[in-house]
Design a protein around this motif. Structure first.
Motif, short mmCIF file in Angstrom:
data_model
loop_
_atom_site.label_atom_id
_atom_site.label_comp_id
_atom_site.label_asym_id
_atom_site.label_seq_id
_atom_site.Cartn_x
_atom_site.Cartn_y
_atom_site.Cartn_z
N VAL A 4 0.85 -1.20 0.00
CA VAL A 4 0.00 0.00 0.00
C VAL A 4 0.88 1.25 0.00
O VAL A 4 2.04 1.20 0.42
CB VAL A 4 -0.95 0.03 1.23
CG1 VAL A 4 -1.84 -1.21 1.27
CG2 VAL A 4 -0.18 0.19 2.55
N GLN A 5 0.29 2.33 -0.48
CA GLN A 5 1.02 3.60 -0.48
C GLN A 5 0.07 4.71 -0.04
O GLN A 5 -1.05 4.82 -0.54
CB GLN A 5 1.55 3.89 -1.89
CG GLN A 5 2.65 4.93 -1.90
CD GLN A 5 3.34 5.01 -3.26
OE1 GLN A 5 2.75 5.46 -4.22
NE2 GLN A 5 4.58 4.58 -3.33
N VAL A 6 0.51 5.52 0.92
CA VAL A 6 -0.30 6.66 1.38
C VAL A 6 0.58 7.90 1.45
O VAL A 6 1.81 7.81 1.47
CB VAL A 6 -0.94 6.40 2.78
CG1 VAL A 6 -1.86 5.19 2.75
CG2 VAL A 6 0.12 6.25 3.86
N THR A 39 5.32 3.76 1.87
CA THR A 39 5.00 2.51 1.19
C THR A 39 5.15 1.40 2.22
O THR A 39 6.18 1.31 2.89
CB THR A 39 5.96 2.27 0.00
OG1 THR A 39 5.94 3.43 -0.83
CG2 THR A 39 5.55 1.06 -0.81
N ALA A 40 4.09 0.59 2.36
CA ALA A 40 4.14 -0.48 3.36
C ALA A 40 3.72 -1.80 2.73
O ALA A 40 2.83 -1.83 1.87
CB ALA A 40 3.21 -0.14 4.53
N LYS A 41 4.39 -2.86 3.15
CA LYS A 41 4.01 -4.19 2.64
C LYS A 41 4.36 -5.25 3.68
O LYS A 41 5.24 -5.06 4.53
CB LYS A 41 4.71 -4.47 1.31
CG LYS A 41 6.23 -4.53 1.39
CD LYS A 41 6.84 -4.79 0.03
CE LYS A 41 8.37 -4.83 0.12
NZ LYS A 41 9.01 -4.97 -1.19
N LEU A 42 3.67 -6.37 3.61
CA LEU A 42 3.98 -7.50 4.48
C LEU A 42 5.33 -8.07 4.05
O LEU A 42 5.67 -8.04 2.86
CB LEU A 42 2.88 -8.56 4.37
CG LEU A 42 1.49 -8.09 4.83
CD1 LEU A 42 0.43 -9.12 4.50
CD2 LEU A 42 1.48 -7.76 6.32
N ALA A 43 6.10 -8.57 5.02
CA ALA A 43 7.46 -9.03 4.71
C ALA A 43 7.89 -10.14 5.66
O ALA A 43 7.15 -10.50 6.60
CB ALA A 43 8.42 -7.85 4.81
N GLN A 44 9.07 -10.68 5.42
CA GLN A 44 9.61 -11.76 6.27
C GLN A 44 10.13 -11.20 7.60
O GLN A 44 10.04 -11.83 8.63
CB GLN A 44 10.75 -12.49 5.54
CG GLN A 44 10.34 -13.19 4.26
CD GLN A 44 9.24 -14.22 4.46
OE1 GLN A 44 9.32 -15.05 5.36
NE2 GLN A 44 8.19 -14.15 3.64
N THR A 45 10.72 -10.00 7.52
CA THR A 45 11.21 -9.34 8.73
C THR A 45 10.77 -7.87 8.70
O THR A 45 10.61 -7.30 7.62
CB THR A 45 12.76 -9.36 8.82
OG1 THR A 45 13.29 -8.82 7.61
CG2 THR A 45 13.30 -10.76 9.02
N THR A 46 10.60 -7.29 9.87
CA THR A 46 10.17 -5.89 9.93
C THR A 46 11.37 -4.98 9.67
O THR A 46 12.42 -5.09 10.31
CB THR A 46 9.53 -5.56 11.30
OG1 THR A 46 8.32 -6.31 11.40
CG2 THR A 46 9.21 -4.08 11.42
N LYS A 47 11.18 -4.10 8.69
CA LYS A 47 12.27 -3.19 8.30
C LYS A 47 11.68 -1.79 8.12
O LYS A 47 10.69 -1.61 7.39
CB LYS A 47 12.89 -3.69 7.00
CG LYS A 47 14.04 -2.83 6.50
CD LYS A 47 14.58 -3.42 5.19
CE LYS A 47 15.37 -2.41 4.40
NZ LYS A 47 15.65 -2.85 3.04
N LEU A 48 12.27 -0.81 8.77
CA LEU A 48 11.84 0.58 8.68
C LEU A 48 12.90 1.37 7.95
O LEU A 48 14.08 1.30 8.28
CB LEU A 48 11.62 1.16 10.08
CG LEU A 48 10.82 0.31 11.06
CD1 LEU A 48 10.80 0.95 12.44
CD2 LEU A 48 9.40 0.09 10.55
#
Length: 331
Positions: A4-6, A39-48
């Motif tokens: 998603v993008q906001v 931009t946010a997406k589901l992933a294997q590890t959380t990365k900011l």
């Protein structure tokens, strides 16, 4: 994989800055659509990741990513369970050549982070709920601002914002869980204001950074009851003038608000902001500083397109950049 993008923008004060730091006072704040993107997406590890920094972070506490991490923590509590792993990438610094515009980047980051996660994890947030979650995050982090910036950024509109007792709500945050605090009436009011005037709204950037915290602390100590009463009166007149398309009342009230600010502290109108204001001379325009003053941006409302051009030429000569321009109700 879902992505998603906001976006969220910035804000600038028309009137009521400084006074709005006192609970119950009103400010008029306009949304500036110069945007940051998440931009946010589901992933294997959380990365900011933020383009403010040269490295990425995880959920492990990091001073640079503190505000983003605090916003994630608030959203996770609201979500009611541990968040699945995700990647969040924030870009758009609301600055140029390493100089901030001063249109509210910290408030924007908080709103942006919560907004991105709410879309990613299918939580339909109203503008009011988004505002409360962002304000909760900032209050919990010890922020002393009026929260008017995030109200404007959450609603993405010209608003009249009546401030609440932040000390009282900060106490409630310490005592109660998030849901209880969100369900409380905090005492603020947010009203959408539709400007009925035909005008150009112009933002001039001085390229001089304002040191907001220092400015606010110094000026805050000089705020008295007279300043508050006079400012509130003019803010209400200004709001009514916008709604009823009363040009002369609007110019008059904004001039009085500007005079009150100048009377509060001589540091508010530094040299370039003084030039930004003085450029209105002889034109059908009202200009003033915006926000804490001492640099950053000023605004102008022009009732003649020819005069707008003269103003912009004068600004250019004074080393002031046009940052943003919008037209209100032009045919």
């Amino acid at each position: 994989m879902k992505q998603v993008q906001v976006q969220t923008g910035g804000k600038l004060y028309l009137a009521g800055e400084y006074a709005v730091l006192t609970a119950g006072q009103t400010a008029l704040i306009n949304y500036i659509p110069i945007c940051m993107t998440a931009t946010a997406k589901l992933a294997q590890t959380t990365k900011l990741q933020s383009d403010m920094f040269t490295y990425s972070a995880s959920r492990k506490p990091d001073p640079n990513y503190q505000l983003i991490q605090a916003s994630i923590d608030t959203f996770e509590t609201y979500y009611g369970q541990s968040l699945p792993k995700f990647e969040l990438d924030i870009s758009g610094k609301l600055e140029k050549d390493g100089l901030k515009f001063g249109i509210g980047s910290s408030g924007s980051v908080t709103v942006l982070t919560i907004k991105a996660l709410s879309v990613l994890f299918n939580q339909d947030l109203t503008a009011d709920r988004l505002f409360k979650l962002a304000a909760y995050t900032l209050l919990k982090s010890g922020d002393n601002g009026s929260m008017g910036d995030i109200a404007c950024i959450a609603y993405q509109a010209l608003i009249a914002y009546k401030s609440f007792d932040r000390k009282l709500i900060a106490e409630q945050i310490r005592k109660h869980d998030l849901k209880t605090v969100l369900d409380m009436d905090w005492g603020y009011e947010i009203e959408l204001v539709q400007a009925k005037l035909s005008a150009d709204f112009l933002v001039g950037w001085t390229r001089q950074p304002a040191i907001s915290k220092d400015m606010i602390t110094a000026a805050k100590s000089l705020i008295d009851q007279t300043f508050l009463q006079e400012t509130e009166k003019e803010v209400q007149i200004c709001k009514e003038a916008l709604l009823s398309a009363d040009k002369n009342r609007l110019k008059d009230s904004l001039q009085k608000v500007s005079d009150l600010l100048e009377g509060l502290s001589s540091a508010i109108y530094v040299d370039k902001l003084k030039s930004l204001k003085e450029a209105e001379k002889g034109l059908d325009i009202i200009a003033k500083s915006s926000g804490s003053g001492g640099g950053d941006c000023g605004i102008a409302i022009s009732f003649s397109q020819e005069d707008s051009q003269i103003l912009l030429d004068r600004w250019q000569d004074a080393g002031i950049e046009l940052l943003y321009q919008e037209r209100w109700n032009h045919d």
